[in-house]
Design an enzyme around this catalytic site. Structure first.
Site, PDB file in Angstrom:
ATOM      1  NE  ARG A   1       2.126  -4.075  11.708  1.00  0.00           N
ATOM      2  CZ  ARG A   1       2.988  -3.807  10.750  1.00  0.00           C
ATOM      3  NH1 ARG A   1       4.193  -4.335  10.765  1.00  0.00           N
ATOM      4  NH2 ARG A   1       2.656  -3.015   9.770  1.00  0.00           N
TER       5      ARG A   1
ATOM      6  CE  LYS B   1      -2.243  -0.190   3.827  1.00  0.00           C
ATOM      7  NZ  LYS B   1      -1.932  -1.351   4.590  1.00  0.00           N
TER       8      LYS B   1
ATOM      9  NE  ARG C   1      -4.163  -0.583  10.241  1.00  0.00           N
ATOM     10  CZ  ARG C   1      -3.179   0.017   9.583  1.00  0.00           C
ATOM     11  NH1 ARG C   1      -3.289   1.252   9.199  1.00  0.00           N
ATOM     12  NH2 ARG C   1      -2.069  -0.641   9.311  1.00  0.00           N
TER      13      ARG C   1
ATOM     14  NE  ARG D   1       6.850  -2.314   6.023  1.00  0.00           N
ATOM     15  CZ  ARG D   1       5.536  -2.095   6.171  1.00  0.00           C
ATOM     16  NH1 ARG D   1       4.806  -1.766   5.122  1.00  0.00           N
ATOM     17  NH2 ARG D   1       4.976  -2.245   7.333  1.00  0.00           N
TER      18      ARG D   1
ATOM     19  NE  ARG E   1       6.535   0.598  10.359  1.00  0.00           N
ATOM     20  CZ  ARG E   1       5.408   0.531   9.651  1.00  0.00           C
ATOM     21  NH1 ARG E   1       5.344   1.051   8.435  1.00  0.00           N
ATOM     22  NH2 ARG E   1       4.353  -0.056  10.150  1.00  0.00           N
TER      23      ARG E   1
HETATM   24  P1  ADP Z   1       1.333  -0.808   7.365  1.00  0.00           P
HETATM   25  O1  ADP Z   1       1.900   0.160   6.379  1.00  0.00           O
HETATM   26  O2  ADP Z   1       2.217  -1.950   7.666  1.00  0.00           O
HETATM   27  O3  ADP Z   1      -0.053  -1.253   7.048  1.00  0.00           O
HETATM   28  P2  ADP Z   1       0.924   1.481   9.058  1.00  0.00           P
HETATM   29  O4  ADP Z   1       2.179   2.256   8.937  1.00  0.00           O
HETATM   30  O5  ADP Z   1      -0.251   1.916   8.270  1.00  0.00           O
HETATM   31  O6  ADP Z   1       1.253  -0.042   8.773  1.00  0.00           O
HETATM   32  O7  ADP Z   1       0.477   1.443  10.611  1.00  0.00           O
HETATM   33  C1  ADP Z   1       1.363   1.111  11.647  1.00  0.00           C
HETATM   34  C2  ADP Z   1       0.619   1.018  12.976  1.00  0.00           C
HETATM   35  O8  ADP Z   1      -0.024   2.267  13.266  1.00  0.00           O
HETATM   36  C3  ADP Z   1      -0.533   0.002  13.019  1.00  0.00           C
HETATM   37  O9  ADP Z   1      -0.066  -1.296  13.296  1.00  0.00           O
HETATM   38  C4  ADP Z   1      -1.393   0.579  14.143  1.00  0.00           C
HETATM   39  O10 ADP Z   1      -0.858   0.301  15.418  1.00  0.00           O
HETATM   40  C5  ADP Z   1      -1.281   2.063  13.907  1.00  0.00           C
HETATM   41  N1  ADP Z   1      -2.363   2.540  13.007  1.00  0.00           N
HETATM   42  C6  ADP Z   1      -2.221   3.037  11.754  1.00  0.00           C
HETATM   43  N2  ADP Z   1      -3.404   3.369  11.213  1.00  0.00           N
HETATM   44  C7  ADP Z   1      -4.353   3.069  12.141  1.00  0.00           C
HETATM   45  C8  ADP Z   1      -5.766   3.158  12.195  1.00  0.00           C
HETATM   46  N3  ADP Z   1      -6.486   3.625  11.146  1.00  0.00           N
HETATM   47  N4  ADP Z   1      -6.403   2.755  13.324  1.00  0.00           N
HETATM   48  C9  ADP Z   1      -5.709   2.302  14.373  1.00  0.00           C
HETATM   49  N5  ADP Z   1      -4.373   2.173  14.398  1.00  0.00           N
HETATM   50  C10 ADP Z   1      -3.690   2.544  13.301  1.00  0.00           C
END
Ligand code: ADP
Ligand code: ZN
Length: 218
Positions: A173, A15, A90, A129, A162
């Site tokens: 996750r 994404k 989410r 990653r 990360r």
């Molecule tokens: P990825 O790119 O791997 O999908 P993100 O960088 O979007 O991960 O998100 C990292 C972390 O930030 C998530 O695991 C969560 O803890 C928090 N997070 C991000 N977006 C949301 C959301 N919309 N609602 C709740 N927690 C979130």
């Protein structure tokens, strides 16, 4: 008319990489809640410290906190020309809140782009990653390493893994995604506003499919 697009899918599906590319082509404000949380964390704000305890465990940050942060971000004038939402919503509660926030400005979601891939592929990608600490550029230790080890090609920042990309947290996750985020598939499908894209394809092909879906939604 301003376009409001949602990019969603499991962690590790690509994404973030696609969003970087799309926001430039489409000229939309990129609203990535993960990036917003990491930015707060870097600045050591109260919100950042709160979010960290959840992120480090691979859990979702509570809905009210996340929604409040997005509401604040939507006050920035660049979001008036449309948004590319990445990592938000989410949960179903977040999806409902987003609709309300948009309705307040007489806007609706134009389309939802769902990128999907099987679990083993996600784990493989997350494990490899690496991310730039400064600009957020994403690398893959196997398929797309930085030209100089540990140094970002784009900005020269430090490239690191990360905390939540470490093996202990990855499986958690993905499970959190399956339990709390996957219900959005049905939610948006039932409303006839979502296109599913095969995330097993090359990055270029995924990008082409995303652009085609956006064109069709016009
Ligand atoms: P990825 O790119 O791997 O999908 P993100 O960088 O979007 O991960 O998100 C990292 C972390 O930030 C998530 O695991 C969560 O803890 C928090 N997070 C991000 N977006 C949301 C959301 N919309 N609602 C709740 N927690 C979130
Ligand atoms: Zn960088």
């Amino acid at each position: 008319m301003a376009d409001y697009l949602i990019l969603f899918g499991p962690p590790g599906v690509g994404k973030g990489t696609q969003a970087e590319h799309l926001k430039t082509t489409l000229g939309l404000a990129h609203v990535a809640t993960g990036d917003l949380f990491r930015d707060h964390l870097k600045r050591e704000t109260e919100l950042g410290n709160l979010a960290k305890s959840y992120m480090d465990r691979g859990a979702l940050v509570p809905d009210d906190v996340t929604i409040g942060m997005v509401r604040e971000r939507m006050k920035d004038p660049d979001t008036q020309n449309g948004m590319l939402l990445d990592g938000f919503p989410r949960t179903v509660a977040q999806a409902e809140a987003l609709e309300k926030l948009l309705a307040e400005r007489d806007q609706t979601i134009k389309h939802v782009l769902f990128i999907n891939a099987p679990k083993d592929m996600l784990l493989e990608r997350l494990g490899n990653r690496w991310t730039c600490k400064k600009c957020g550029a994403i690398y893959n230790a196997n398929t797309k390493p930085p030209k100089n080890a540990g140094v970002c090609d784009v900005c020269g920042g430090v490239v690191y893994q990360r905390d939540d990309d470490k093996p202990e947290v990855q499986a958690k996750r993905i499970n959190v995604y399956l339990e709390q985020t996957a219900p959005l598939i049905e939610y948006y499908q039932a409303r006839g506003m979502m296109t599913m894209i095969d995330g097993r394809q090359s990055m270029d092909q995924v990008y082409a499919d995303l652009m085609a879906a956006i064109e069709q939604a016009k």
